[in-house]
Scaffold this motif. Sequence first.
Motif, PDB file in Angstrom:
ATOM      1  N   SER A  31       0.996  -1.356   0.167  1.00  0.00           N
ATOM      2  CA  SER A  31      -0.161  -0.150   0.105  1.00  0.00           C
ATOM      3  C   SER A  31       0.848   1.279   0.059  1.00  0.00           C
ATOM      4  O   SER A  31       2.043   1.072   0.280  1.00  0.00           O
ATOM      5  N   LYS A  32       0.475   2.420  -0.344  1.00  0.00           N
ATOM      6  CA  LYS A  32       1.125   3.481  -0.343  1.00  0.00           C
ATOM      7  C   LYS A  32       1.739   3.774   0.945  1.00  0.00           C
ATOM      8  O   LYS A  32       2.887   4.368   1.157  1.00  0.00           O
ATOM      9  N   ALA A  33       1.124   3.642   2.066  1.00  0.00           N
ATOM     10  CA  ALA A  33       1.600   4.086   3.226  1.00  0.00           C
ATOM     11  C   ALA A  33       0.796   3.183   4.261  1.00  0.00           C
ATOM     12  O   ALA A  33      -0.497   2.827   4.225  1.00  0.00           O
ATOM     13  N   LYS A  34       1.282   2.849   5.601  1.00  0.00           N
ATOM     14  CA  LYS A  34       0.839   2.412   6.404  1.00  0.00           C
ATOM     15  C   LYS A  34      -0.427   2.927   6.946  1.00  0.00           C
ATOM     16  O   LYS A  34      -0.414   4.040   7.543  1.00  0.00           O
ATOM     17  N   GLY A  35      -1.484   2.296   7.098  1.00  0.00           N
ATOM     18  CA  GLY A  35      -2.918   2.988   7.481  1.00  0.00           C
ATOM     19  C   GLY A  35      -3.220   3.848   6.502  1.00  0.00           C
ATOM     20  O   GLY A  35      -4.470   4.600   7.006  1.00  0.00           O
ATOM     21  N   ILE A  36      -2.771   4.363   5.532  1.00  0.00           N
ATOM     22  CA  ILE A  36      -3.379   5.113   4.485  1.00  0.00           C
ATOM     23  C   ILE A  36      -3.975   4.288   3.289  1.00  0.00           C
ATOM     24  O   ILE A  36      -3.356   3.480   2.674  1.00  0.00           O
ATOM     25  N   GLU A  37      -5.264   4.777   3.128  1.00  0.00           N
ATOM     26  CA  GLU A  37      -6.006   4.072   1.844  1.00  0.00           C
ATOM     27  C   GLU A  37      -5.117   4.680   0.556  1.00  0.00           C
ATOM     28  O   GLU A  37      -4.550   5.583   0.358  1.00  0.00           O
ATOM     29  N   GLN A  38      -5.541   3.893  -0.587  1.00  0.00           N
ATOM     30  CA  GLN A  38      -4.620   3.967  -1.892  1.00  0.00           C
ATOM     31  C   GLN A  38      -4.996   5.327  -2.451  1.00  0.00           C
ATOM     32  O   GLN A  38      -4.296   6.038  -2.841  1.00  0.00           O
ATOM     33  N   ASP A  39      -6.247   5.712  -2.320  1.00  0.00           N
ATOM     34  CA  ASP A  39      -6.735   7.075  -2.824  1.00  0.00           C
ATOM     35  C   ASP A  39      -6.941   8.309  -1.995  1.00  0.00           C
ATOM     36  O   ASP A  39      -7.135   9.284  -2.488  1.00  0.00           O
ATOM     37  N   GLN A  40      -6.476   7.996  -0.583  1.00  0.00           N
ATOM     38  CA  GLN A  40      -6.155   8.986   0.446  1.00  0.00           C
ATOM     39  C   GLN A  40      -5.066  10.133   0.266  1.00  0.00           C
ATOM     40  O   GLN A  40      -4.160   9.591  -0.074  1.00  0.00           O
ATOM     41  N   VAL A  41      -5.662  11.547   0.329  1.00  0.00           N
ATOM     42  CA  VAL A  41      -4.425  12.422  -0.037  1.00  0.00           C
ATOM     43  C   VAL A  41      -3.854  12.722   1.709  1.00  0.00           C
ATOM     44  O   VAL A  41      -4.769  13.260   2.276  1.00  0.00           O
ATOM     45  N   VAL A  42      -2.740  12.649   1.807  1.00  0.00           N
ATOM     46  CA  VAL A  42      -1.962  12.814   2.968  1.00  0.00           C
ATOM     47  C   VAL A  42      -1.391  14.317   2.891  1.00  0.00           C
ATOM     48  O   VAL A  42      -0.466  14.441   1.994  1.00  0.00           O
ATOM     49  N   PRO A  43      -2.103  15.142   3.746  1.00  0.00           N
ATOM     50  CA  PRO A  43      -1.378  16.796   3.540  1.00  0.00           C
ATOM     51  C   PRO A  43      -0.100  16.665   3.957  1.00  0.00           C
ATOM     52  O   PRO A  43       0.382  16.019   5.013  1.00  0.00           O
ATOM     53  N   LEU A 178       8.007   9.084   2.948  1.00  0.00           N
ATOM     54  CA  LEU A 178       6.998  10.393   3.125  1.00  0.00           C
ATOM     55  C   LEU A 178       6.318  11.092   1.868  1.00  0.00           C
ATOM     56  O   LEU A 178       5.238  11.557   1.985  1.00  0.00           O
ATOM     57  N   GLN A 179       6.921  10.829   0.725  1.00  0.00           N
ATOM     58  CA  GLN A 179       6.481  11.255  -0.365  1.00  0.00           C
ATOM     59  C   GLN A 179       5.157  10.319  -0.735  1.00  0.00           C
ATOM     60  O   GLN A 179       4.231  10.903  -1.093  1.00  0.00           O
ATOM     61  N   ASN A 180       5.309   9.202  -0.261  1.00  0.00           N
ATOM     62  CA  ASN A 180       4.155   8.202  -0.246  1.00  0.00           C
ATOM     63  C   ASN A 180       2.989   8.211   0.866  1.00  0.00           C
ATOM     64  O   ASN A 180       2.033   7.543   0.665  1.00  0.00           O
ATOM     65  N   GLY A 181       3.101   9.208   1.498  1.00  0.00           N
ATOM     66  CA  GLY A 181       2.118   9.723   2.422  1.00  0.00           C
ATOM     67  C   GLY A 181       2.373   9.103   3.870  1.00  0.00           C
ATOM     68  O   GLY A 181       1.592   9.461   4.807  1.00  0.00           O
ATOM     69  N   GLN A 182       3.350   8.661   4.173  1.00  0.00           N
ATOM     70  CA  GLN A 182       3.807   8.290   5.548  1.00  0.00           C
ATOM     71  C   GLN A 182       4.302   9.476   6.455  1.00  0.00           C
ATOM     72  O   GLN A 182       4.914  10.384   5.932  1.00  0.00           O
ATOM     73  N   ARG A 183       3.708   9.421   7.616  1.00  0.00           N
ATOM     74  CA  ARG A 183       4.146  10.496   8.351  1.00  0.00           C
ATOM     75  C   ARG A 183       4.621   9.920   9.891  1.00  0.00           C
ATOM     76  O   ARG A 183       3.976   9.004  10.250  1.00  0.00           O
ATOM     77  N   PRO A 184       5.511  10.468  10.420  1.00  0.00           N
ATOM     78  CA  PRO A 184       5.408  10.026  12.157  1.00  0.00           C
ATOM     79  C   PRO A 184       4.317  10.455  12.875  1.00  0.00           C
ATOM     80  O   PRO A 184       4.045  11.465  12.538  1.00  0.00           O
ATOM     81  N   ASP A 185       4.013   9.656  13.708  1.00  0.00           N
ATOM     82  CA  ASP A 185       2.938   9.966  14.597  1.00  0.00           C
ATOM     83  C   ASP A 185       3.339  11.333  15.338  1.00  0.00           C
ATOM     84  O   ASP A 185       4.464  11.547  15.849  1.00  0.00           O
ATOM     85  N   GLU A 186       2.378  12.232  15.589  1.00  0.00           N
ATOM     86  CA  GLU A 186       2.809  13.364  16.565  1.00  0.00           C
ATOM     87  C   GLU A 186       3.357  13.044  17.804  1.00  0.00           C
ATOM     88  O   GLU A 186       4.122  13.882  18.202  1.00  0.00           O
ATOM     89  N   SER A 187       3.205  12.083  18.147  1.00  0.00           N
ATOM     90  CA  SER A 187       3.657  11.579  19.717  1.00  0.00           C
ATOM     91  C   SER A 187       4.821  10.770  19.393  1.00  0.00           C
ATOM     92  O   SER A 187       5.252  10.203  20.563  1.00  0.00           O
TER      93      SER A 187
END
Length: 194
Positions: A31-43, A178-187
């Motif tokens: 998948s594009k990123a863990k926990g991220i749907e294929q068509d979901q845009v991650v800001p 990061l380009q594929n939408g993965q982000r470190p959790d805020e915590s």
Amino acid sequence: MKRKWIKLLLFLVALGLSTIFILHDNETKPSKAKGIEQDQVVPLPTDLHPVVKERSDQLVLQAAKKGIVVLITDGFRSIEEQNRIYEQGRTVEGNIVTNAKGGESYHNYGLAIDFALETPSGNVIWDRQYDGNQNGMADWSEVVQMAKSLGFEWGGDWKDFKDYPHFQLDFGLTIADLQNGQRPDESSNVADTQ
């Protein structure tokens, strides 16, 4: 009649094998990123990650205790700002200061900072030999050691393009992640440093 049964049996076997291949192919596609749907845009972030901000503040305080004034000269950068910096020394006047285009820098994801030193007279310097606290060790080297103890990676350790004022916390994520939408959790927390 026997032929019809054989054809039906072959058709069912082919259908079953096709289904197995399709299911297996869908399971093995990343998948594009863990926990991220294929068509979901991650800001993209718009500021430093809270842990990076906290560690930056700790760095400034630790340095001050040793008589070193550290200035954070850059933190989060937009894609547009990164592209402008990338053009420096290429299509606009100045020295090349980065090899990263917009979206290719940890700054664009709020995970990097740049720093400089401030002298007692208020001058901002990038002199890696300067020993303002006069303890026999370059202030720059002291700051790098402090930053590394806080979990930062230093751009001066890179093999190809040395970026001496640069520190980053990547949280185990590559630029491609990061380009594929993965982000470190805020915590998210990196290795304990205290």
